[in-house]
Design a protein around this motif. Structure first.
Motif, PDB file in Angstrom:
ATOM      1  N   ILE A  34       0.794  -1.246  -0.122  1.00  0.00           N
ATOM      2  CA  ILE A  34       0.161   0.094  -0.001  1.00  0.00           C
ATOM      3  C   ILE A  34       1.038   1.224  -0.076  1.00  0.00           C
ATOM      4  N   ARG A  69       2.377   4.315  -3.451  1.00  0.00           N
ATOM      5  CA  ARG A  69       2.590   5.643  -3.510  1.00  0.00           C
ATOM      6  C   ARG A  69       3.871   6.366  -3.931  1.00  0.00           C
ATOM      7  N   GLY A 107       2.425   7.651  -8.938  1.00  0.00           N
ATOM      8  CA  GLY A 107       0.924   7.692  -9.641  1.00  0.00           C
ATOM      9  C   GLY A 107       0.629   7.190 -10.658  1.00  0.00           C
ATOM     10  N   ARG A 117      -8.674  -0.698  -8.616  1.00  0.00           N
ATOM     11  CA  ARG A 117      -8.517   0.973  -8.794  1.00  0.00           C
ATOM     12  C   ARG A 117      -7.329   1.115  -9.709  1.00  0.00           C
ATOM     13  N   THR A 118      -7.206   1.914 -10.660  1.00  0.00           N
ATOM     14  CA  THR A 118      -6.232   2.265 -11.538  1.00  0.00           C
ATOM     15  C   THR A 118      -4.864   2.836 -10.723  1.00  0.00           C
ATOM     16  N   THR A 119      -5.360   4.016 -10.047  1.00  0.00           N
ATOM     17  CA  THR A 119      -3.964   4.574  -9.252  1.00  0.00           C
ATOM     18  C   THR A 119      -4.523   4.229  -7.794  1.00  0.00           C
ATOM     19  N   HIS A 120      -3.302   3.289  -7.482  1.00  0.00           N
ATOM     20  CA  HIS A 120      -3.146   2.833  -6.080  1.00  0.00           C
ATOM     21  C   HIS A 120      -4.173   1.746  -5.962  1.00  0.00           C
ATOM     22  N   VAL A 152      -6.103  -1.749  -4.873  1.00  0.00           N
ATOM     23  CA  VAL A 152      -6.603  -2.142  -3.641  1.00  0.00           C
ATOM     24  C   VAL A 152      -6.918  -3.857  -3.542  1.00  0.00           C
TER      25      VAL A 152
END
Ligand code: SF4
Ligand code: SF4
Ligand code: SF4
Lengths: 253, 425
Positions: free
Chosen positions: B58, B62, B65, B156-159, B161
């Motif tokens: 997780i 970051r 992006g 999710r595309t950015t970050h 899950v």
């Protein structure tokens, strides 16, 4: 653009990035179904990641990222002078974001760990509002493009925007997501600000509270609930310090 | 000809992150020609110390992006190697599908929004909204489809899950997967239109011989894990990545540099293609052929074309993967149970901009003691630097203006699709 016979303003928008991953500004180029309309509703005049045109005349400045070096402070102060309306975009800008976990360590120590004997210049991470006046904050890691669009609409039509007051749990219920607590995981959803549409629990990760604290949190109750489910206060606090949005509760730097 | 040239690009535009290009030529003599990374460091390796295994993916997503899925995958792979976890076959396929989604969205972003404007004398894609709305529509359709694929598989595309140590959390909805397969097939005419568009671009003719480093594919074009290979004939195991990168700190840059057999090497789409050409999908090879792209190709500007070849490959390969995934019953376990333990693990993943490594050392409690991440752009920095020098050297002889040289140098750096904030993580 006309709506109900009224001509909308097409605000001049600038996007600036500081210490961060650029994931929030990237959302500006996402949500392709509405991308073209979005780009027509605003006049983007400065956005280094996707365009070479540069203008110092802008109404709205979106600031992405946290601040961690002296030259960034200067850049930010200049932008603040020029912008009529300054928006902190994303959790890095609003709280310092994950970068803020650096502040747990002395700067000399993090430098030694990464650069050995040739340290680079760095300051403890700060959010934007710790340095300049911020007119509006959009939290999220990353921000939700749908929400950014809604907020921009409100700005264009000069209607005040109200963030949802409910916690993330409410959006889980709307999506029929199985609660992560039921699966034996620790989730910050009950005390975290909703508005993201709860993508994490639905996708298989509990809420880590990237948007900060919801409107009327009951922390005592939450710590009790977590304890009942076998999560210590230390564990909850460690989780709350991940994105930096719960510092008023945890007291971290 | 004794000419003077001055290029000073502060915070190059249409790249991810902050970098500068500086060129000074006096009376035909190059005084300086350099690539400087000035991004503010975030000290991820220091922050990772003490994090529990479930936080590492997780957190490291970051770092970037754009390639957050790739970072997450390298991270959980490193952890799985440290704990000795073998993930289910279905999880491998789902991860590869998510990886393709990321490669597609990132390459489309770069090809249309960041690279293309230079070739059509525009400063960004925005004027195209008026001038050539069809191209913008194609770009939005292709990139949108890729993003939706990431959303479906990775949450999710950015970050992301849904990507976790031990596998993937959800089996995606089969109806949606089938629909995607159809949409991917329908996107093929858009891909051809993109190829036709790039055929009209004049790719600068510049060659500087270098070494190319990537994963080595065995029976598939490689994206996740495996041996490391270089076009100079070096082959190593995944966990020997340090010997493959030899990272070192340089004065003028906040990003480190790397080297292997020569003073610099390159990673990215062109490196992958140069080292694994035979494993490309036949349709992708056809595209490579129309551009005269054959291994080992040494023109860095052709990285744009290599990306184009890869989007064709990834589209066809995603269709194949979806077909295979649809064979599994929807209740197939996508995760395995495991216990954290003491150990060291490395994960290598080909992210859009090249090979990425994460390495973690864990204590018995499953907390990180030491972490190391080596980013593609970090590996490319030295190569970009020496390319700029050579590009200037070759063009000084031809005669140039400041503006033309600035554009050429900027296009060169953009061709690498650098991810600068990533490289200074
Ligand atoms: S808030 Fe998250 S997505 Fe946005 S810039 Fe910071 S790290 Fe990236
Ligand atoms: S998963 Fe988390 S956010 Fe969702 S209902 Fe449960 S506690 Fe609330
Ligand atoms: S569910 Fe929680 S962690 Fe996920 S986006 Fe919403 S607030 Fe952030």
């Amino acid at each position: 653009m006309k709506y109900l016979f009224m001509e909308s303003k097409r605000p001049k928008v600038a996007v600036f990035d500081f210490t961060d991953c650029e994931g929030c500004e990237l959302q500006f180029a996402n949500k392709e179904e509405t991308l073209v309309d979005f780009l027509k509703a605003i006049d983007i005049v400065n956005f280094r990641e996707v365009m070479s045109e540069k203008s110092d005349e802008y109404d709205i400045a979106f600031i992405e990222g946290s601040i961690s070096r002296a030259d960034e402070i200067e850049r930010l102060l200049t932008i603040r002078q020029k912008a009529k309306f300054l928006i902190a975009l994303g959790s890095c800008a609003c709280f310092g974001g994950v970068n803020r976990m650096k502040n747990k360590f002395p700067m000399s120590d993090v430098n030694k760990e990464v650069y050995g004997e040739t340290p680079k210049e760095t300051l403890p991470v700060r959010s934007i509002k710790e340095l300049v006046h911020v007119d509006f904050e959009i939290p999220g890691c990353p921000v939700s493009k749908a929400e950014v669009e809604r907020i921009v609409q409100h700005i264009i039509w000069e209607v005040p925007y109200q963030f949802p007051v409910y916690p993330v749990c409410f959006e889980c219920k709307q999506r029929f997501t199985i609660c992560r607590f039921e699966l034996g995981e620790l989730c910050l959803g009950p005390v975290s600000a909703g508005g993201c549409d709860a993508p994490c629990p639905a996708g298989g990760t509990p809420c880590w509270g990237c948007r900060g604290i919801c409107a009327a949190p009951n922390f005592q109750e939450f710590f009790n609930l977590a304890k009942e489910r076998g999560f210590s206060k230390e564990e909850v606090i460690e989780r709350m310090d991940f994105f930096g949005g719960f510092r008023s509760v945890t007291g971290s730097k | 000809m004794k000419i003077n040239l001055n290029v000073d690009v502060h915070h190059l535009t249409r790249v991810e992150g902050h970098g500068n290009i500086i060129v000074k030529v006096e009376k035909g003599e190059i005084k300086q020609a350099s690539w400087e990374v000035v991004e503010t460091p975030r000290y991820f390796e220091a922050i990772l110390r003490g994090q529990r295994y479930d936080a590492a993916g997780i957190l490291t997503a970051r770092i970037c992006g754009i390639c957050s899925i790739g970072h997450c995958l390298a991270s959980i792979r490193a952890t799985e190697h440290a704990f000795g976890i073998e993930i289910p076959e279905i999880a491998k396929k789902l991860r590869m599908l998510a990886k393709h989604g990321e490669t597609l969205q990132s390459h489309f972003l770069h090809l249309f929004f960041l690279a293309a404007p230079d070739f059509i004398n525009l400063k960004s894609v925005i004027p195209l909204l008026e001038k050539n709305p069809q191209v913008v529509a194609i770009a939005a359709r292709l990139k949108g489809l890729a993003n939706n694929l990431c959303d479906l598989v990775a949450g999710r595309t950015t970050h992301p899950v849904s990507l976790h140590v031990g596998g993937v959390s959800n089996f995606p909805d089969k109806r949606k997967l089938s629909l995607f397969k159809e949409q991917l097939k329908q996107s093929i005419p858009d891909l051809h239109a993109t190829v036709d568009l790039f055929r009209t671009f004049e790719i600068p003719d510049f060659v500087r011989e270098t070494e190319f480093v990537s994963l080595k594919g065995v029976d598939e074009y490689p994206f996740i894990g495996g041996n490391l290979i270089s076009s100079d004939g070096i082959e190593m195991k995944e966990h020997e990545y340090r010997k493959m990168t030899n990272e070192f700190v340089v004065e003028h840059s906040t990003s480190k540099w790397c080297r292997l057999s020569r003073e610099s090497f390159a990673v990215g789409a062109l490196a992958r293609l140069n080292n694994n050409y035979t494993l490309l999908h036949p349709e992708a090879k056809k595209v490579a052929e129309t551009f005269g792209l054959k291994p080992v190709h040494h023109n860095p500007f052709m990285n744009n074309v290599a990306q184009l070849v890869e989007v064709v490959h990834c589209t066809y390969d995603s269709i194949r993967l979806i077909n295979e995934i649809l064979e599994y019953p929807e209740n197939t376990p996508t995760m395995v149970k495991f216990e954290p333990k003491e150990g060291v693990g490395v994960g290598a993943v080909e992210v859009p901009r090249g090979i990425l490594y994460h390495e973690y050392e864990y204590n018995q409690k499953g907390r990180i003691v030491k972490a190391n991440c080596i980013i593609p752009t970090t590996q490319n920095n030295a190569n970009i630097h020496y390319d700029i020098y050579d590009l200037v050297r070759k063009n000084v002889q031809k005669g140039m203006t400041d503006e033309k040289l600035e554009l050429l140098c900027s296009m060169l750096v953009r061709a690498y699709d650098p991810c600068i904030s990533c490289s200074v993580h």
